[in-house]
Design an enzyme around this catalytic site. Structure first.
Site, PDB file in Angstrom:
ATOM      1  N   PRO A 105     -30.558 -45.620  29.713  1.00 49.77           N
ATOM      2  CA  PRO A 105     -30.237 -44.534  30.629  1.00 49.77           C
ATOM      3  C   PRO A 105     -31.361 -43.551  30.866  1.00 49.77           C
ATOM      4  O   PRO A 105     -32.128 -43.221  29.981  1.00 49.77           O
ATOM      5  CB  PRO A 105     -29.047 -43.827  29.947  1.00 49.77           C
ATOM      6  CG  PRO A 105     -29.083 -44.271  28.536  1.00 49.77           C
ATOM      7  CD  PRO A 105     -29.700 -45.630  28.522  1.00 49.77           C
ATOM      8  N   ASN A 106     -31.415 -43.087  32.114  1.00 52.48           N
ATOM      9  CA  ASN A 106     -32.337 -42.061  32.604  1.00 52.48           C
ATOM     10  C   ASN A 106     -33.774 -42.543  32.758  1.00 52.48           C
ATOM     11  O   ASN A 106     -34.614 -41.805  33.274  1.00 52.48           O
ATOM     12  CB  ASN A 106     -32.293 -40.812  31.713  1.00 52.48           C
ATOM     13  CG  ASN A 106     -30.907 -40.200  31.673  1.00 52.48           C
ATOM     14  OD1 ASN A 106     -30.350 -39.850  32.714  1.00 52.48           O
ATOM     15  ND2 ASN A 106     -30.315 -40.109  30.493  1.00 52.48           N
ATOM     16  N   ARG A 120     -38.935 -37.070  35.153  1.00 53.36           N
ATOM     17  CA  ARG A 120     -38.091 -36.666  34.022  1.00 53.36           C
ATOM     18  C   ARG A 120     -38.939 -36.176  32.864  1.00 53.36           C
ATOM     19  O   ARG A 120     -39.701 -36.938  32.275  1.00 53.36           O
ATOM     20  CB  ARG A 120     -37.242 -37.834  33.563  1.00 53.36           C
ATOM     21  CG  ARG A 120     -36.423 -37.513  32.336  1.00 53.36           C
ATOM     22  CD  ARG A 120     -35.908 -38.758  31.665  1.00 53.36           C
ATOM     23  NE  ARG A 120     -35.179 -38.414  30.444  1.00 53.36           N
ATOM     24  CZ  ARG A 120     -34.940 -39.284  29.466  1.00 53.36           C
ATOM     25  NH1 ARG A 120     -35.360 -40.550  29.602  1.00 53.36           N
ATOM     26  NH2 ARG A 120     -34.302 -38.921  28.401  1.00 53.36           N
ATOM     27  N   TYR A 143     -42.504 -37.748  28.688  1.00 54.16           N
ATOM     28  CA  TYR A 143     -42.527 -39.149  29.112  1.00 54.16           C
ATOM     29  C   TYR A 143     -43.662 -39.495  30.061  1.00 54.16           C
ATOM     30  O   TYR A 143     -43.822 -40.647  30.442  1.00 54.16           O
ATOM     31  CB  TYR A 143     -41.181 -39.505  29.735  1.00 54.16           C
ATOM     32  CG  TYR A 143     -40.024 -39.277  28.793  1.00 54.16           C
ATOM     33  CD1 TYR A 143     -39.096 -38.262  29.013  1.00 54.16           C
ATOM     34  CD2 TYR A 143     -39.878 -40.032  27.638  1.00 54.16           C
ATOM     35  CE1 TYR A 143     -38.057 -38.023  28.136  1.00 54.16           C
ATOM     36  CE2 TYR A 143     -38.844 -39.798  26.744  1.00 54.16           C
ATOM     37  CZ  TYR A 143     -37.939 -38.794  26.992  1.00 54.16           C
ATOM     38  OH  TYR A 143     -36.918 -38.555  26.113  1.00 54.16           O
ATOM     39  N   ASN A 151     -35.922 -50.721  25.462  1.00 55.09           N
ATOM     40  CA  ASN A 151     -35.963 -49.275  25.279  1.00 55.09           C
ATOM     41  C   ASN A 151     -34.547 -48.783  25.528  1.00 55.09           C
ATOM     42  O   ASN A 151     -34.160 -48.562  26.663  1.00 55.09           O
ATOM     43  CB  ASN A 151     -36.936 -48.608  26.257  1.00 55.09           C
ATOM     44  CG  ASN A 151     -37.004 -47.113  26.026  1.00 55.09           C
ATOM     45  OD1 ASN A 151     -36.144 -46.517  25.379  1.00 55.09           O
ATOM     46  ND2 ASN A 151     -38.050 -46.493  26.567  1.00 55.09           N
ATOM     47  N   ALA A 200     -31.326 -43.076  25.121  1.00 56.30           N
ATOM     48  CA  ALA A 200     -30.417 -42.293  24.275  1.00 56.30           C
ATOM     49  C   ALA A 200     -29.429 -43.147  23.504  1.00 56.30           C
ATOM     50  O   ALA A 200     -28.965 -42.748  22.423  1.00 56.30           O
ATOM     51  CB  ALA A 200     -29.671 -41.281  25.133  1.00 56.30           C
ATOM     52  N   GLU A 246     -38.194 -53.070  19.654  1.00 56.43           N
ATOM     53  CA  GLU A 246     -37.637 -51.784  20.083  1.00 56.43           C
ATOM     54  C   GLU A 246     -38.792 -50.912  20.557  1.00 56.43           C
ATOM     55  O   GLU A 246     -39.792 -50.777  19.838  1.00 56.43           O
ATOM     56  CB  GLU A 246     -36.925 -51.097  18.918  1.00 56.43           C
ATOM     57  CG  GLU A 246     -36.406 -49.712  19.210  1.00 56.43           C
ATOM     58  CD  GLU A 246     -35.886 -48.993  17.966  1.00 56.43           C
ATOM     59  OE1 GLU A 246     -35.886 -49.607  16.869  1.00 56.43           O
ATOM     60  OE2 GLU A 246     -35.489 -47.820  18.083  1.00 56.43           O
ATOM     61  N   HIS A 268     -40.148 -47.225  22.445  1.00 57.54           N
ATOM     62  CA  HIS A 268     -39.939 -45.859  22.934  1.00 57.54           C
ATOM     63  C   HIS A 268     -41.264 -45.327  23.472  1.00 57.54           C
ATOM     64  O   HIS A 268     -42.308 -45.492  22.840  1.00 57.54           O
ATOM     65  CB  HIS A 268     -39.437 -44.947  21.814  1.00 57.54           C
ATOM     66  CG  HIS A 268     -38.146 -45.411  21.218  1.00 57.54           C
ATOM     67  ND1 HIS A 268     -36.939 -45.232  21.836  1.00 57.54           N
ATOM     68  CD2 HIS A 268     -37.888 -46.096  20.068  1.00 57.54           C
ATOM     69  CE1 HIS A 268     -35.986 -45.757  21.085  1.00 57.54           C
ATOM     70  NE2 HIS A 268     -36.526 -46.304  20.014  1.00 57.54           N
ATOM     71  N   ARG A 285     -39.965 -35.931  17.054  1.00 49.86           N
ATOM     72  CA  ARG A 285     -39.133 -35.062  17.883  1.00 49.86           C
ATOM     73  C   ARG A 285     -38.007 -34.451  17.048  1.00 49.86           C
ATOM     74  O   ARG A 285     -37.993 -34.538  15.825  1.00 49.86           O
ATOM     75  CB  ARG A 285     -38.620 -35.855  19.090  1.00 49.86           C
ATOM     76  CG  ARG A 285     -39.768 -36.376  19.961  1.00 49.86           C
ATOM     77  CD  ARG A 285     -39.285 -37.186  21.140  1.00 49.86           C
ATOM     78  NE  ARG A 285     -38.454 -36.369  22.029  1.00 49.86           N
ATOM     79  CZ  ARG A 285     -37.789 -36.911  23.064  1.00 49.86           C
ATOM     80  NH1 ARG A 285     -37.862 -38.223  23.305  1.00 49.86           N
ATOM     81  NH2 ARG A 285     -37.055 -36.153  23.849  1.00 49.86           N
TER      82      ARG A 285
HETATM   83  C1  DHK Z   1     -36.321 -42.489  26.011  1.00 49.63           C
HETATM   84  C2  DHK Z   1     -35.239 -41.694  26.195  1.00 49.63           C
HETATM   85  O1  DHK Z   1     -34.603 -41.660  27.347  1.00 49.63           O
HETATM   86  C3  DHK Z   1     -34.759 -40.808  25.141  1.00 49.63           C
HETATM   87  O2  DHK Z   1     -33.352 -40.666  25.134  1.00 49.63           O
HETATM   88  C4  DHK Z   1     -35.228 -41.251  23.790  1.00 49.63           C
HETATM   89  C5  DHK Z   1     -36.957 -42.689  24.712  1.00 49.63           C
HETATM   90  C6  DHK Z   1     -36.696 -41.573  23.773  1.00 49.63           C
HETATM   91  C7  DHK Z   1     -38.439 -42.959  24.879  1.00 49.63           C
HETATM   92  O3  DHK Z   1     -39.271 -42.233  24.278  1.00 49.63           O
HETATM   93  O4  DHK Z   1     -38.741 -43.912  25.615  1.00 49.63           O
HETATM   94  O5  DHK Z   1     -34.965 -40.260  22.899  1.00 49.63           O
END
Ligand code: DHK
Length: 149
Positions: A16-17, A24, A29, A78, A81, A102, A104, A111
């Site tokens: 998500p997101n 964002r 990011y 990835n 959340a 995995e 990120h 964090r």
């Molecule tokens: C991406 C997200 O959207 C967050 O919810 C995670 C992760 C971290 C990333 O660092 O890619 O906490």
């Protein structure tokens, strides 16, 4: 059109997101969009086919994990959340029997506390966190090495 031979492609799943990357929280990011990350991933994969997907839905991600379990040579996820909340995704990933990374973008361990426990890490072959968007290309190369190794 012949079907893709089973276990030849790598799958890259995004939670998500992540469709909002680029706008964002760029201080966390960066400004690279998911489309740019997809292009970087495909370039890194070379001749290896890549299935690159993103969903804000836990159900959809689980169904894609099942699809990868039936057809993919390796999997990069990835979970965003859902990393910190989803035993359902963890249970789906337990069924994936091939190399699993995995990923990120941020270093989740640097964090806030709520980002420090991953349900995915115990079932992953490897974890990459904190390399930014370029972590995807590193993950693709590492996954292909694991598959070929
Ligand atoms: C991406 C997200 O959207 C967050 O919810 C995670 C992760 C971290 C990333 O660092 O890619 O906490």
């Amino acid at each position: 059109m012949t079907a893709e031979p089973a276990f030849s492609a790598i799958h890259v799943l995004n939670g998500p997101n992540l469709n909002r990357l680029g706008v964002r929280e760029p201080e966390i990011y960066g400004y690279t969009t998911l489309a740019e990350i997809e292009a970087m991933s495909r370039a890194a994969a070379g001749a290896t086919p890549v299935e690159f997907r993103q969903s804000n839905s836990e159900q959809q991600l689980i169904e894609w994990i099942h699809d990868a379990t039936d057809t993919a040579a390796g999997l990069i996820i990835n979970p965003a959340a859902f990393t910190f909340t989803s035993m359902a995704i963890m249970d789906a990933l337990k069924m994936f029997p091939r190399p699993l990374i995995e990923l990120h973008i941020s270093n989740i361990h640097k964090r806030e506390q709520m980002y420090h426990h991953s349900y995915v890490s115990p079932v992953a072959t490897a974890v990459i966190a904190g390399l930014g968007a370029r972590g995807y290309a590193h993950a693709v190369r590492a996954l292909i090495e694991m598959i070929e190794g």
